[in-house]
Design a protein around this motif. Sequence first.
Motif, PDB file in Angstrom:
ATOM      1  N   TRP A  97     -47.082  -8.335  81.335  1.00 29.81           N
ATOM      2  CA  TRP A  97     -46.766  -7.234  80.422  1.00 29.81           C
ATOM      3  C   TRP A  97     -45.254  -7.128  80.186  1.00 29.81           C
ATOM      4  O   TRP A  97     -44.809  -6.950  79.051  1.00 29.81           O
ATOM      5  CB  TRP A  97     -47.305  -5.926  80.993  1.00 29.81           C
ATOM      6  CG  TRP A  97     -47.192  -4.793  80.026  1.00 29.81           C
ATOM      7  CD1 TRP A  97     -46.197  -3.866  79.942  1.00 29.81           C
ATOM      8  CD2 TRP A  97     -48.119  -4.469  78.986  1.00 29.81           C
ATOM      9  NE1 TRP A  97     -46.455  -2.986  78.923  1.00 29.81           N
ATOM     10  CE2 TRP A  97     -47.621  -3.337  78.325  1.00 29.81           C
ATOM     11  CE3 TRP A  97     -49.325  -5.037  78.569  1.00 29.81           C
ATOM     12  CZ2 TRP A  97     -48.295  -2.760  77.251  1.00 29.81           C
ATOM     13  CZ3 TRP A  97     -49.989  -4.452  77.505  1.00 29.81           C
ATOM     14  CH2 TRP A  97     -49.469  -3.324  76.849  1.00 29.81           C
ATOM     15  N   HIS A 135     -43.064  -9.397  80.277  1.00 26.61           N
ATOM     16  CA  HIS A 135     -42.487 -10.556  79.597  1.00 26.61           C
ATOM     17  C   HIS A 135     -43.184 -10.893  78.281  1.00 26.61           C
ATOM     18  O   HIS A 135     -42.821 -11.859  77.619  1.00 26.61           O
ATOM     19  CB  HIS A 135     -42.503 -11.769  80.532  1.00 26.61           C
ATOM     20  CG  HIS A 135     -41.565 -11.603  81.681  1.00 26.61           C
ATOM     21  ND1 HIS A 135     -41.940 -11.004  82.858  1.00 26.61           N
ATOM     22  CD2 HIS A 135     -40.277 -11.919  81.818  1.00 26.61           C
ATOM     23  CE1 HIS A 135     -40.904 -10.964  83.671  1.00 26.61           C
ATOM     24  NE2 HIS A 135     -39.877 -11.515  83.066  1.00 26.61           N
ATOM     25  N   ALA A 136     -44.182 -10.110  77.912  1.00 25.57           N
ATOM     26  CA  ALA A 136     -44.960 -10.373  76.705  1.00 25.57           C
ATOM     27  C   ALA A 136     -44.317  -9.709  75.496  1.00 25.57           C
ATOM     28  O   ALA A 136     -43.686  -8.659  75.602  1.00 25.57           O
ATOM     29  CB  ALA A 136     -46.383  -9.846  76.879  1.00 25.57           C
ATOM     30  N   SER A 137     -44.524 -10.334  74.363  1.00 23.20           N
ATOM     31  CA  SER A 137     -44.104  -9.724  73.105  1.00 23.20           C
ATOM     32  C   SER A 137     -45.055  -8.569  72.783  1.00 23.20           C
ATOM     33  O   SER A 137     -46.126  -8.435  73.399  1.00 23.20           O
ATOM     34  CB  SER A 137     -44.163 -10.754  71.971  1.00 23.20           C
ATOM     35  OG  SER A 137     -45.515 -11.116  71.716  1.00 23.20           O
ATOM     36  N   GLN A 138     -44.694  -7.763  71.820  1.00 26.89           N
ATOM     37  CA  GLN A 138     -45.573  -6.666  71.413  1.00 26.89           C
ATOM     38  C   GLN A 138     -46.910  -7.208  70.913  1.00 26.89           C
ATOM     39  O   GLN A 138     -47.956  -6.616  71.165  1.00 26.89           O
ATOM     40  CB  GLN A 138     -44.906  -5.796  70.345  1.00 26.89           C
ATOM     41  CG  GLN A 138     -43.800  -4.927  70.898  1.00 26.89           C
ATOM     42  CD  GLN A 138     -43.236  -3.989  69.840  1.00 26.89           C
ATOM     43  OE1 GLN A 138     -43.277  -4.265  68.650  1.00 26.89           O
ATOM     44  NE2 GLN A 138     -42.690  -2.875  70.298  1.00 26.89           N
ATOM     45  N   GLU A 139     -46.872  -8.331  70.227  1.00 21.01           N
ATOM     46  CA  GLU A 139     -48.118  -8.936  69.724  1.00 21.01           C
ATOM     47  C   GLU A 139     -48.998  -9.409  70.885  1.00 21.01           C
ATOM     48  O   GLU A 139     -50.212  -9.204  70.869  1.00 21.01           O
ATOM     49  CB  GLU A 139     -47.808 -10.097  68.785  1.00 21.01           C
ATOM     50  CG  GLU A 139     -49.036 -10.731  68.175  1.00 21.01           C
ATOM     51  CD  GLU A 139     -49.887  -9.785  67.344  1.00 21.01           C
ATOM     52  OE1 GLU A 139     -51.112  -9.999  67.295  1.00 21.01           O
ATOM     53  OE2 GLU A 139     -49.354  -8.837  66.737  1.00 21.01           O
ATOM     54  N   GLU A 140     -48.396 -10.025  71.897  1.00 12.95           N
ATOM     55  CA  GLU A 140     -49.164 -10.465  73.064  1.00 12.95           C
ATOM     56  C   GLU A 140     -49.760  -9.261  73.809  1.00 12.95           C
ATOM     57  O   GLU A 140     -50.901  -9.321  74.273  1.00 12.95           O
ATOM     58  CB  GLU A 140     -48.288 -11.283  74.005  1.00 12.95           C
ATOM     59  CG  GLU A 140     -47.910 -12.639  73.442  1.00 12.95           C
ATOM     60  CD  GLU A 140     -46.808 -13.327  74.237  1.00 12.95           C
ATOM     61  OE1 GLU A 140     -46.881 -14.567  74.337  1.00 12.95           O
ATOM     62  OE2 GLU A 140     -45.894 -12.643  74.748  1.00 12.95           O
ATOM     63  N   GLN A 141     -48.998  -8.182  73.915  1.00  7.99           N
ATOM     64  CA  GLN A 141     -49.504  -6.973  74.552  1.00  7.99           C
ATOM     65  C   GLN A 141     -50.677  -6.405  73.760  1.00  7.99           C
ATOM     66  O   GLN A 141     -51.682  -5.979  74.335  1.00  7.99           O
ATOM     67  CB  GLN A 141     -48.397  -5.926  74.681  1.00  7.99           C
ATOM     68  CG  GLN A 141     -47.344  -6.280  75.692  1.00  7.99           C
ATOM     69  CD  GLN A 141     -46.196  -5.287  75.728  1.00  7.99           C
ATOM     70  OE1 GLN A 141     -46.108  -4.382  74.885  1.00  7.99           O
ATOM     71  NE2 GLN A 141     -45.309  -5.440  76.685  1.00  7.99           N
ATOM     72  N   LYS A 142     -50.558  -6.420  72.437  1.00  6.34           N
ATOM     73  CA  LYS A 142     -51.626  -5.922  71.565  1.00  6.34           C
ATOM     74  C   LYS A 142     -52.898  -6.744  71.761  1.00  6.34           C
ATOM     75  O   LYS A 142     -53.989  -6.190  71.876  1.00  6.34           O
ATOM     76  CB  LYS A 142     -51.169  -5.965  70.112  1.00  6.34           C
ATOM     77  CG  LYS A 142     -52.159  -5.424  69.106  1.00  6.34           C
ATOM     78  CD  LYS A 142     -51.572  -5.458  67.701  1.00  6.34           C
ATOM     79  CE  LYS A 142     -52.478  -4.847  66.675  1.00  6.34           C
ATOM     80  NZ  LYS A 142     -53.624  -5.669  66.341  1.00  6.34           N
TER      81      LYS A 142
END
Length: 68
Positions: free
Chosen positions: A48, A50-57
Amino acid sequence: MGLNLRNAVIHNVQGNNQEELKATIVDAIQGGEEKTLPGLGVLLEVFWNHASQEEQKVLLETIEEGLK
């Protein structure tokens, strides 16, 4: 008790390659033991953070779908 679980989990997997990390995750899930849940939580926290907002989504959508 002076144990810092978060640091211990990170120390135990630090330097592992992707196959080793996958094996750790799969083993924890397949083992089904309650004691492995905190470790998986630490790995989720690392993802979480290190993730981009898109990866979190995508993660949230996947979890939401899995809980239906």
